[in-house]
Scaffold this motif. Structure first.
Motif, PDB file in Angstrom:
ATOM      1  N   LEU A  63     -35.802  47.787  25.590  1.00 15.99           N
ATOM      2  CA  LEU A  63     -36.217  47.959  24.206  1.00 15.99           C
ATOM      3  C   LEU A  63     -35.599  49.180  23.539  1.00 15.99           C
ATOM      4  N   ARG A  64     -34.874  49.987  24.292  1.00 16.83           N
ATOM      5  CA  ARG A  64     -34.299  51.206  23.732  1.00 16.83           C
ATOM      6  C   ARG A  64     -32.782  51.150  23.716  1.00 16.83           C
ATOM      7  N   ASP A  65     -32.234  51.815  22.746  1.00 15.89           N
ATOM      8  CA  ASP A  65     -30.790  51.897  22.581  1.00 15.89           C
ATOM      9  C   ASP A  65     -30.183  52.703  23.732  1.00 15.89           C
ATOM     10  N   ASP A  66     -29.095  52.209  24.298  1.00 16.44           N
ATOM     11  CA  ASP A  66     -28.479  52.870  25.447  1.00 16.44           C
ATOM     12  C   ASP A  66     -27.921  54.242  25.095  1.00 16.44           C
ATOM     13  N   LEU A  67     -27.416  54.378  23.898  1.00 19.03           N
ATOM     14  CA  LEU A  67     -26.752  55.623  23.518  1.00 19.03           C
ATOM     15  C   LEU A  67     -27.737  56.703  23.104  1.00 19.03           C
ATOM     16  N   CYS A  68     -28.657  56.362  22.216  1.00 21.18           N
ATOM     17  CA  CYS A  68     -29.540  57.374  21.626  1.00 21.18           C
ATOM     18  C   CYS A  68     -30.942  57.402  22.233  1.00 21.18           C
ATOM     19  N   GLY A  69     -31.318  56.353  22.954  1.00 22.23           N
ATOM     20  CA  GLY A  69     -32.655  56.306  23.522  1.00 22.23           C
ATOM     21  C   GLY A  69     -33.734  55.948  22.522  1.00 22.23           C
ATOM     22  N   LEU A  70     -33.339  55.472  21.330  1.00 22.13           N
ATOM     23  CA  LEU A  70     -34.303  55.068  20.311  1.00 22.13           C
ATOM     24  C   LEU A  70     -34.590  53.573  20.434  1.00 22.13           C
ATOM     25  N   TYR A  71     -35.664  53.129  19.790  1.00 20.83           N
ATOM     26  CA  TYR A  71     -36.001  51.706  19.821  1.00 20.83           C
ATOM     27  C   TYR A  71     -34.941  50.890  19.085  1.00 20.83           C
ATOM     28  N   LYS A  72     -34.753  49.645  19.585  1.00 18.62           N
ATOM     29  CA  LYS A  72     -33.740  48.766  18.997  1.00 18.62           C
ATOM     30  C   LYS A  72     -34.266  48.060  17.754  1.00 18.62           C
ATOM     31  N   ASP A 126     -20.098  59.199  19.419  1.00 15.11           N
ATOM     32  CA  ASP A 126     -21.327  59.083  20.211  1.00 15.11           C
ATOM     33  C   ASP A 126     -22.117  60.387  20.188  1.00 15.11           C
ATOM     34  N   GLN A 127     -21.386  61.493  20.259  1.00 18.53           N
ATOM     35  CA  GLN A 127     -22.049  62.793  20.225  1.00 18.53           C
ATOM     36  C   GLN A 127     -22.772  63.011  18.901  1.00 18.53           C
ATOM     37  N   LEU A 128     -22.142  62.588  17.799  1.00 17.83           N
ATOM     38  CA  LEU A 128     -22.758  62.725  16.484  1.00 17.83           C
ATOM     39  C   LEU A 128     -24.017  61.868  16.377  1.00 17.83           C
TER      40      LEU A 128
END
Length: 662
Positions: free
Chosen positions: A266-275, A316-318
């Motif tokens: 349920l979370r975004d791989d890059l940012c760790g936020l919900y999809k 990705d860093q941004l």
């Protein structure tokens, strides 16, 4: 002969009765009753045989005893009459015979002389008192007549015949039979009481094992600590305890696995936020509740140009840095429920559950400053803009996002990294129009039903279930969004009437079209809380038991998790009536497995995002696989929703879920 005849009759009865009795005993009786009846039957059989043999033995003994007594009396009387037989007219002869006869033990005493002349003849034809005639008929005793010669000197001067009266033997035999019967019945009654107590104690452990099995089937893995003393049942209890612990261990392992995989899915791989899928589910749930909330849309304007200039690692860093700034927003307001999502690319969303416009202004201003600071770090003075809109019940998800994009465009016109909060000025007018529409449609049943989400069984290829979906049209004949319609119906207390009407239309559809598959019906929280609705539903179930069992009451996992006790109470009532329940849009973030075990639904419909792309995602595949294993253990049927790709369809078939909708 009597025993043989009785045994033959009894055998004929057994040939006819026993097969049916045994079938009835095995199929319909509990183990307690089976053991009680079998032991009682054996007792009665043994008692009957022993009783018959005992009476026969006593009867034979009495006959022999009577025969000896008659012979002794005849011999004694003959010896007593010897001195007087020479003078047949001697009155003492008759006096002596009468004295013996008057004792009452004799049926007949006859005395004749050497010329066969009858000298004395005494008879007692009195009936047997106190003994039933049927007893005498079935146990007739032979009458024996003893004789003795009377000598006078060396010549025989007469004969005496003594016949014993069987009355006393019958009385003694009857009294002995009654005593034996009463004693046997008393023994039988005491034995039955002791047997009942013994069986209750012994079978209590089986009852506890049965209760434990039911609890295990419901997902409560308990054990029996106090082991029974019967060795066989003790072994069964120990084995069952081991099985319960192993299943609990398996469930716990699968639950931990599901929680980990569910959180990852349920979370975004890059940012760790919900999809975005979680965002859409939350919005749908929010629009059906009376909670006040605001939606923030954050979009990175500089991202498309930046992609052309720098490597992906910088991008990705941004994005990760923006996600951190958004997380700080949550940290600044720990008392407010805030949820952050990454929709796609450089677009983010925040749901803030508050009705305070002042708080929204503070959050927006702080976020604007954070974005400006971050833009300076990356030499991007115009990094992003924020559009803020209140969540209204008349909105759909698309309408809400469209409104948020319009607010975002307004923020761009204000300046770099600015925000814009859209007002709610048209809300009252929209609510008034919606109220009029809802009241008219519900009161006049001016709505129709479509049947969507057909679930096809993987095993049979047949239709298992479909969902009833309400359709409402406005005055111009245009189809209106059902989400706002339901929300307004709840606010103006029309939702119960609407749900009753929908159920009525579904039942008519099932009857008129002879539907054999299940039909899912959605019920609102206000409806299941309503006492009059429950009474109405109970009456409906009694009048249409076969049809109502085809109904499957459907609830979203999000709504159930928010009001667990209410839904638990309603689901238990439905199960008592023999009805079924489905929880849809299931994922572990909205509902834990422990809650699922407590609710014990009949069906679980996995969220669409879980099945989408499962053929290319090992995490999703393992998640659904674990869910299917838990479903088997808890006797819950697992479905997948809205599967489009053939590869995903085949993957779900391989896992073994019951069916999917496409």
């Amino acid at each position: 002969a009597y025993l043989l005849s009785t045994s033959h009759k009894f055998a004929n009865i057994l040939v006819v009765v026993c097969p049916n009795f045994i079938l009835w005993l095995v199929v319909y009786m509990s183990l307690f009753k089976q053991l009680l009846i079998i032991i009682s039957v054996f007792f009665l059989m043994i008692f009957s045989v022993n009783f018959a043999l005992s009476l026969r033995s006593i009867k034979s003994y009495l006959e022999v005893e009577a025969q000896g007594h008659a012979q002794d009396t005849a011999t004694s009387l003959g010896l007593s009459l010897s001195p007087y037989i020479a003078n047949t007219n001697d009155p003492i002869i008759k006096a002596m015979v009468s004295a013996i006869f008057d004792r009452g033990y004799y049926k007949e005493i006859r005395l004749i002389d050497a010329n066969k002349k009858e000298l004395v003849s005494l008879n007692n034809d009195k009936g047997i008192e106190g003994v039933p005639s049927w007893f005498i008929n079935y146990l007739s005793m032979s009458t024996f007549t003893a004789e003795s010669e009377i000598s006078s000197g060396w010549t025989i001067s007469g004969l005496v015949y003594v016949t014993i009266n069987p009355s006393f033997a019958y009385i003694k035999l009857y009294e002995q039979a009654k005593f034996s019967l009463y004693y046997a019945l008393t023994t039988f009654a005491v034995s039955i009481v002791l047997l009942v107590l013994l069986l209750r104690i012994t079978l209590a452990s089986l009852k506890r094992i049965n209760q434990l099995a039911l609890r295990v089937s419901e997902g409560h893995f308990e054990t029996i600590e106090s082991l029974p003393w019967t060795s066989e049942i003790k072994n069964v209890t120990v084995s069952f305890n081991m099985m319960s612990r192993k299943i609990e261990s398996t469930i716990t392992s699968l639950n931990n696995k599901l929680n980990i995989m569910g959180a990852v899915l349920l979370r975004d791989d890059l940012c760790g936020l919900y999809k975005k899928g979680v965002f859409e589910t939350d919005i749908k749930s929010l629009l059906q509740t009376p909670k006040s909330a605001y939606l923030m849309l954050i979009k990175l304007d500089s991202l498309p140009d930046l992609v052309k200039e720098v490597v992906n690692a910088i991008i990705d860093q941004l994005l990760q840095a923006v996600a951190e700034k958004l997380k700080k927003t949550v940290e600044r307001h720990p008392d407010t429920s805030i949820k952050i999502y990454r929709l796609y690319g450089g677009e983010f969303a925040i749901l803030i559950y508050t009705a305070s416009l002042e708080q929204i202004k503070l959050i927006s201003a702080a976020l604007s400053g954070d974005l400006e600071e971050l833009g300076e770090q990356y030499s991007l003075p115009d990094l992003a803009h924020v559009g803020v809109v209140p969540v209204n019940p008349v909105h759909t998800t698309d309408m809400l996002l469209e409104s948020a994009y319009e607010a975002y465009e307004q923020a761009r016109l204000i300046g770099a990294n600015r925000y814009y909060i859209r007002s709610n000025e048209n809300f009252a007018r929209d609510i008034s129009a919606w109220k009029e529409l809802v009241i008219n449609c519900v009161d006049n049943a001016d709505y129709s039903l479509s049947y969507t989400g057909q679930i096809i069984s993987f095993q049979t290829g047949q239709l298992m279930m479909e969902e009833a979906f309400s359709q409402v049209y406005d005055k111009s004949g245009q189809l209106v969004a059902i989400g706002p319609f339901i929300s307004i119906a709840e606010k103006i207390n029309k939702i119960v009437d609407l749900d009753k009407g929908v159920i009525g239309k579904v039942i008519d559809h099932i009857i008129s079209n002879q539907i054999q598959h299940a039909v899912a019906v959605n019920l609102a929280l206000s409806t299941i809380k309503n006492a009059s609705f429950r009474l109405w539903l109970e009456k409906l179930n009694k009048n249409n038991p076969a049809v109502t069992k085809q109904l499957v009451f459907c609830f979203s996992a999000y709504a159930v998790a928010k009001h667990e006790e209410t839904y638990l109470d309603f689901i238990q009532i439905i199960h008592q009536w023999g009805g079924r329940v489905m929880i849809k849009r299931f994922e572990t973030q909205s509902m834990s497995l422990e809650m699922t075990k407590e609710l014990n639904p009949d069906f679980i419909m996995l969220a669409r995002e879980i099945g989408e792309g499962i053929s290319h995602s090992r995490q999703k595949y393992e998640f659904v696989q674990a869910m299917q294993q838990i479903g088997v253990l808890l006797d819950i049927t697992i479905f997948a929703e809205n599967v489009q790709a053939d590869d995903d369809y085949k993957s779900l078939m391989t896992i073994g879920v019951a069916g999917v909708s496409r």
